[in-house]
Design an enzyme around this catalytic site. Sequence first.
Site, short mmCIF file in Angstrom:
data_model
loop_
_atom_site.label_atom_id
_atom_site.label_comp_id
_atom_site.label_asym_id
_atom_site.label_seq_id
_atom_site.Cartn_x
_atom_site.Cartn_y
_atom_site.Cartn_z
N ASP A 29 1.19 -1.06 -0.22
CA ASP A 29 -0.47 -0.55 0.05
C ASP A 29 1.17 1.49 -0.12
OD1 ASP A 29 -1.56 2.49 0.99
OD2 ASP A 29 -3.63 0.38 1.85
N GLN A 93 -14.39 2.48 2.33
CA GLN A 93 -13.67 1.46 0.36
C GLN A 93 -13.63 3.19 -0.19
OE1 GLN A 93 -16.15 -0.89 -1.83
NE2 GLN A 93 -14.34 -0.60 -3.71
N HIS A 99 -10.11 -4.99 -1.97
CA HIS A 99 -8.55 -5.52 -2.13
C HIS A 99 -8.96 -6.02 -0.75
CE1 HIS A 99 -9.38 -0.83 -2.06
NE2 HIS A 99 -9.28 -0.49 -0.62
N HIS A 101 -6.87 -5.83 2.13
CA HIS A 101 -5.64 -4.78 3.27
C HIS A 101 -4.79 -6.21 4.05
CE1 HIS A 101 -6.47 -0.86 2.79
NE2 HIS A 101 -7.76 -1.11 2.43
#
Length: 142
Positions: A29, A93, A99, A101
């Site tokens: 990220d 979001q 995605h 995490h």
Amino acid sequence: VSCVFCRIVAGLEPSSAVYEDELVLAFLDLYPVNPGHTLVVPKAHAAALGELPEETGAHMFRVAQRVAARMRCGPLRPEGVNLWLADGKAAYQEVFHMHLHVFPRYEGDGFHMDTPMVRAERADLDRVADLLRAAPGVTAAG
Ligand SMILES: [Zn+2]
């Protein structure tokens, strides 16, 4: 291609990859909670959980477990790991390509759901991605 994660999957944007197979790509990220914060994304665009094939979702979780194992067994030595998925703006979001995490946690790291994130330097992301790729990973499946 306007979706940033589709652009990353296509190699049109830089990313610090941790894992890749036919279905998913895992990369660091750009706004990490802690170093090693990884996103597991499906290669095929799915904006919401309801658009994500169940098999792909199951595979994302499988890969997240492997990434978490590498965090645990490698030099990052987290005291805990969060898996987190946001489906919808109300659920926080921000990028509308699914995605999952995976981020290392430490006692007293101060993270809260509304903590503002700071953009990381690419060189730091690449260094941590190297550590994660090289780390041993142990899951129940082996
Ligand atoms: Zn996309």
